[in-house]
Design a protein around this motif. Sequence first.
Motif, PDB file in Angstrom:
ATOM      1  N   UNK A 335       0.823  -1.211   0.000  1.00 12.28           N
ATOM      2  CA  UNK A 335       0.000   0.000   0.000  1.00 12.28           C
ATOM      3  C   UNK A 335       0.857   1.262   0.000  1.00 12.28           C
ATOM      4  N   UNK A 336       1.884   1.282   0.836  1.00 12.83           N
ATOM      5  CA  UNK A 336       2.703   2.488   0.962  1.00 12.83           C
ATOM      6  C   UNK A 336       3.459   2.762  -0.332  1.00 12.83           C
ATOM      7  N   UNK A 337       4.023   1.704  -0.938  1.00 13.80           N
ATOM      8  CA  UNK A 337       4.775   1.886  -2.183  1.00 13.80           C
ATOM      9  C   UNK A 337       3.852   2.457  -3.260  1.00 13.80           C
ATOM     10  N   UNK A 338       2.634   1.971  -3.295  1.00 12.96           N
ATOM     11  CA  UNK A 338       1.674   2.489  -4.274  1.00 12.96           C
ATOM     12  C   UNK A 338       1.362   3.964  -4.020  1.00 12.96           C
ATOM     13  N   UNK A 339       1.152   4.321  -2.762  1.00 14.47           N
ATOM     14  CA  UNK A 339       0.817   5.726  -2.465  1.00 14.47           C
ATOM     15  C   UNK A 339       1.933   6.660  -2.933  1.00 14.47           C
ATOM     16  N   UNK A 340       3.175   6.250  -2.684  1.00 12.68           N
ATOM     17  CA  UNK A 340       4.306   7.089  -3.079  1.00 12.68           C
ATOM     18  C   UNK A 340       4.413   7.139  -4.604  1.00 12.68           C
ATOM     19  N   UNK A 341       4.228   5.996  -5.260  1.00 14.97           N
ATOM     20  CA  UNK A 341       4.331   5.957  -6.723  1.00 14.97           C
ATOM     21  C   UNK A 341       3.215   6.778  -7.376  1.00 14.97           C
ATOM     22  N   UNK A 380       6.666  -0.151   9.315  1.00 14.65           N
ATOM     23  CA  UNK A 380       6.716  -0.825   8.009  1.00 14.65           C
ATOM     24  C   UNK A 380       6.237   0.111   6.909  1.00 14.65           C
ATOM     25  N   UNK A 381       5.188   0.868   7.222  1.00 11.55           N
ATOM     26  CA  UNK A 381       4.648   1.845   6.272  1.00 11.55           C
ATOM     27  C   UNK A 381       5.704   2.900   5.948  1.00 11.55           C
ATOM     28  N   UNK A 382       6.355   3.418   6.980  1.00 13.48           N
ATOM     29  CA  UNK A 382       7.348   4.482   6.784  1.00 13.48           C
ATOM     30  C   UNK A 382       8.555   3.971   6.004  1.00 13.48           C
ATOM     31  N   UNK A 383       8.993   2.749   6.329  1.00 11.94           N
ATOM     32  CA  UNK A 383      10.139   2.173   5.617  1.00 11.94           C
ATOM     33  C   UNK A 383       9.815   2.022   4.133  1.00 11.94           C
ATOM     34  N   UNK A 384       8.643   1.486   3.829  1.00  9.16           N
ATOM     35  CA  UNK A 384       8.269   1.282   2.434  1.00  9.16           C
ATOM     36  C   UNK A 384       8.207   2.614   1.688  1.00  9.16           C
ATOM     37  N   UNK A 385       7.716   3.658   2.371  1.00 10.89           N
ATOM     38  CA  UNK A 385       7.655   4.974   1.725  1.00 10.89           C
ATOM     39  C   UNK A 385       9.059   5.481   1.403  1.00 10.89           C
ATOM     40  N   UNK A 386      10.000   5.292   2.334  1.00 12.74           N
ATOM     41  CA  UNK A 386      11.376   5.749   2.081  1.00 12.74           C
ATOM     42  C   UNK A 386      11.995   4.977   0.930  1.00 12.74           C
TER      43      UNK A 386
END
Length: 398
Positions: A335-341, A380-386
Amino acid sequence: MSMTRGVSLLGASGSIGASTLSVLRQHPDRFRLVSATAQSRSDQLVSICAEFKPLLAVCGTAEQAHALAGRIRAVSAQTELAYGAAALERAACHPQADTVMAAIVGGAGLAPTLAAVRAGKRVLLANKEALVLAGQLFLDAVKSGGATLLPIDSEHNAVFQCLPGTGPGSRVIGKGVRRILLTGSGGPFRTRSRAELTGVTPEQACAHPIWRMGQKISVDSATMMNKALEIIEARWLFDAKAEQIHVVMHPQSVIHSMVEYDDGSVLAQLGQPDMRTPIAHALAHPDRIDAGVERLNLPAVGTLTFAEPDFERFPALRMAYEVLAAGGSAAATFNAANEVAVAAFLAQRLPFAAIESVIEAVLQKISPGAVSDIEQTLAADALARRVAQAHIDQVAFA
Ligand code: NAD
Ligand code: MG
C-alpha cells in the motif's frame, strides 16, 4: 419516527465526502452532522458549516485554521474549529456521533479511523488503505472496541448485502459460501496494451469512464491497484481466504459484486454506479432509505458482459495474492509503495507505466516482517515509503 443519528464525516471535502453530504441533506430527520474534517480543499468547510452547523470542524494546519476561523464563525456560531492530528481523532470519537464515515484517502486515515473503532463507533469504511495497512490489528480493535464495521466500497458493500447476516453489522464467510466475486470495470485503459500506456497523463488516468472519484483512487483504478487493494480488503472484512476471492471483469459496473454459494447459487447486488447507494445503505443499516439515486433501468443497460482479468496486463492483481500469501508487513509495504508511486505520477515525476514496477521493486527489497502492534505497522509503512521514494528518485526521468 426513528432517532436522529449523529455522524462524524472524516474527509468531508472529498468525493465520498460530497456523496455522504448529499445523502445526509435528504434525511435531516434521521442524521445530524456532528463533525466534519478536511485537509485538502479545506475551504469547503465554510459552506458545509453554513449548511449543516456541525459542532466541530477540523482542518489540517494552523494556517488553514487561521484563514477559516472568521468565515466559519460568521456562518455557524456553534461550530468549534480545530486543526491537526489530535483534533482529527477528536472528530472521530465525538461523543455526539455514533456513526463515523471514514473517507480520508490513504494511510493518513488510519489513526483517526482506528480511534473511531476503539471508541466503539459504527464505522462506515471507505478508507480501504487503512484496513489494508493494518489488517489483523484493525480487526482486533473492532472486536475489543465493540465497533461495527460497514463497508462503503461498492464491491464490499455489495458482498455484504449478498452474504447471510451473522449479527448486527457482521457478515463473514461461513458455511455454504464458496467464493466472493469482486467485479472490476478495468478502468480507463482496459482495452489498451501495456505498450500503449507510455505517455499517459494524470488527466487521462483520472478520467474514469464510469465513476467520478478522487485522484488517487482514479489512478489506482487505471492500474487496477484499486482492485488489488480490494482483494486484501475483502480478505479482512469477510474473513475470507485468498483462494475464495476472485476478480471478474465487468465493464458496465452494474453488478457491484457477487457471492457464490455451495449449491451453485450466485447472489449479486446491482445498481447505478453511484456511491450514494452504498453510503445510504450503510448510514441507515438495517433500514433502507432513498439515496437520491436514479433507478437502474436494465432494458436501457441492455447487455452485461464479463471476462477473466488479465494478470499480465494488470500485475497489481497478481501482486495482491502474493502479498496475501506473504503476510506480515507485506500489505503495508504494498500500500505504501503504491501511495508514493501514485503521488510521483500525479506530480509528473514518474511515468504511468512505471507505477507497478516501483511497487514490485519495493516488495522485493523489503522482506515482510511481523506486525504485532501499530508501531510496527507504522514503521513498516514508513520504511516502504522511504524505499519507494529512493527508488523513484533513481529511475525518475525528470
Ligand atoms: P478524495 O481525494 O476526493 O478526498 C479525500 C479526503 O481526505 C478529502 O476530504 C481530504 O481533505 C482528506 N485528506 C486527504 N489527505 C488527508 C490527510 N493527510 N489528513 C486528513 N485528511 C486528508 O478521495 P475519495 O475519492 O473521496 O476517496 C476517499 C476514500 O474512499 C479512499 O480511501 C478511497 O479509496 C475510498 N473510496 C472512494 C470511492 C469513490 O468513489 N471516490 C469509492 C470507493 C472507495
Ligand atoms: Mg471499489
